[in-house]
Motif scaffolding. Structure first.
Motif, PDB file in Angstrom:
ATOM      1  N   ARG A  97      -2.364   2.476   1.924  1.00 59.12           N
ATOM      2  CA  ARG A  97      -1.848   3.691   2.386  1.00 59.12           C
ATOM      3  C   ARG A  97      -2.762   4.424   3.160  1.00 59.12           C
ATOM      4  NH1 ARG A  97       1.469   3.770  -2.518  1.00 59.12           N
ATOM      5  NH2 ARG A  97       0.028   4.560  -3.805  1.00 59.12           N
ATOM      6  N   GLU A 104       8.704  -0.235  -1.030  1.00 63.68           N
ATOM      7  CA  GLU A 104       8.455   1.296  -0.857  1.00 63.68           C
ATOM      8  C   GLU A 104       6.968   1.073  -0.095  1.00 63.68           C
ATOM      9  OE1 GLU A 104       7.966   2.486  -4.943  1.00 63.68           O
ATOM     10  OE2 GLU A 104      10.050   3.346  -4.757  1.00 63.68           O
ATOM     11  N   GLN A 110       6.290  -1.173   2.227  1.00 63.46           N
ATOM     12  CA  GLN A 110       6.572  -1.259   3.606  1.00 63.46           C
ATOM     13  C   GLN A 110       6.682   0.081   4.463  1.00 63.46           C
ATOM     14  OE1 GLN A 110       9.747  -4.107   3.656  1.00 63.46           O
ATOM     15  NE2 GLN A 110       8.725  -5.541   2.698  1.00 63.46           N
ATOM     16  N   THR A 111       6.851   1.314   3.806  1.00 68.61           N
ATOM     17  CA  THR A 111       7.263   2.506   4.302  1.00 68.61           C
ATOM     18  C   THR A 111       5.975   2.933   5.200  1.00 68.61           C
ATOM     19  OG1 THR A 111       6.701   3.722   2.597  1.00 68.61           O
ATOM     20  CG2 THR A 111       8.847   3.143   2.672  1.00 68.61           C
ATOM     21  N   THR A 122       6.190   2.113   9.076  1.00 65.07           N
ATOM     22  CA  THR A 122       7.299   3.191   9.972  1.00 65.07           C
ATOM     23  C   THR A 122       6.901   4.688   9.832  1.00 65.07           C
ATOM     24  OG1 THR A 122       8.962   3.097   8.065  1.00 65.07           O
ATOM     25  CG2 THR A 122       8.919   1.524   9.717  1.00 65.07           C
ATOM     26  N   GLY A 123       5.988   5.058   8.981  1.00 64.57           N
ATOM     27  CA  GLY A 123       5.653   6.495   8.703  1.00 64.57           C
ATOM     28  C   GLY A 123       5.004   7.154   9.954  1.00 64.57           C
TER      29      GLY A 123
END
Length: 256
Positions: free
Chosen positions: A80, A127, A129-130, A133-134
């Protein structure tokens, strides 16, 4: 007061100052982690845990109270925070690129995971994988072997959907690159096993290695350098981006 951190610091032989030097932060930050229970940045959590020889989830349990495997959560934190990710997988589609159907089918194989465990892991994987696309996605380069595209997981429909998903990701998101090593390439260094490399905004790098039991995170400069050389070797065997997409499209058509 973070009593667990205080005890771990004392047992390790480190002082506040020596730990701060090891993690490359101000000693005042370490003091606040102990005296005020402040939770540090994911990078600092990991480096502190390595220095003290303690699982980061024991030092700071709250950030790790999530679904999925406990040993994998520190790597999720690093993902992240990463600005760049490099991943090599010789056998399966990387988790960040899997469809729900592909992930569920793969996790069901062999009855290793219970139905509840499968669902928890699948949800956690989706989750994860977001990050792609964030608002501030990492630049991801994933190298896979051609056999990944041709090995049947579940059924032909699942495989077709998975490969179409890979194509869509690369076409919609310029920060995602998927490159394929053709089956015609002979034995190469990557076949010794999968690995991933993450680079944070401050330049620090971490590596993740997976095995049959659990994954391991590495931060030692020598280890990162070794895997960096292996990455250069592996990526050098892969087709260019556009040629890789063409091959994925060709194999996707064969699954219809």
């Amino acid at each position: 007061m973070n009593e667990v951190l205080r005890v771990a610091l004392a047992r390790s032989g480190h002082t506040v100052e020596s730990l701060a030097e090891r993690v490359q932060v101000d000693p005042k930050s370490v003091s606040r982690w102990i005296a005020k229970g402040r939770v540090p940045h994911p990078r600092n959590r990991h480096l502190t845990a390595v220095a003290l020889g303690v699982d980061p989830a024991k030092l700071w349990p709250d950030p790790y109270r999530q679904r999925g495997k406990a040993w994998f959560r520190p790597w999720e934190e690093i993902e992240r925070e990463a600005v760049a990710l490099r991943s090599y997988e010789p056998l399966v589609v990387p988790g960040l690129l899997q469809t729900e159907g592909y992930a569920r089918a793969m996790l069901h194989v062999g009855g290793v995971n219970t139905a509840d465990e499968v669902e928890r892991i699948v949800l956690t994987r989706l989750e994860r994988q977001t990050i792609l696309t964030g608002p501030r996605p990492p630049f991801l380069v994933a190298v896979i072997d051609e056999v990944v595209l041709r090995r049947l997981v579940a059924d032909r429909a699942v495989m077709h959907d998975q490969l179409r998903h890979l194509i869509a990701l690369t076409e919609r998101h310029p920060h995602v690159q998927i490159r394929v090593i053709p089956a015609s390439v002979p034995w190469h260094t990557g076949l010794a096993g999968p690995f991933a490399l993450a680079r944070l905004a401050d330049g620090h790098e971490f590596a993740y290695l997976d095995n049959q039991l659990r994954g391991e995170i590495h931060a030692a400069h020598d280890d990162i350098a070794t895997l960096g050389r292996r990455w250069d070797s592996v990526s050098g065997e892969a087709l260019p981006r556009e040629a890789s997409i063409d091959l994925i499209k060709e194999v996707a058509q064969s699954w219809t």
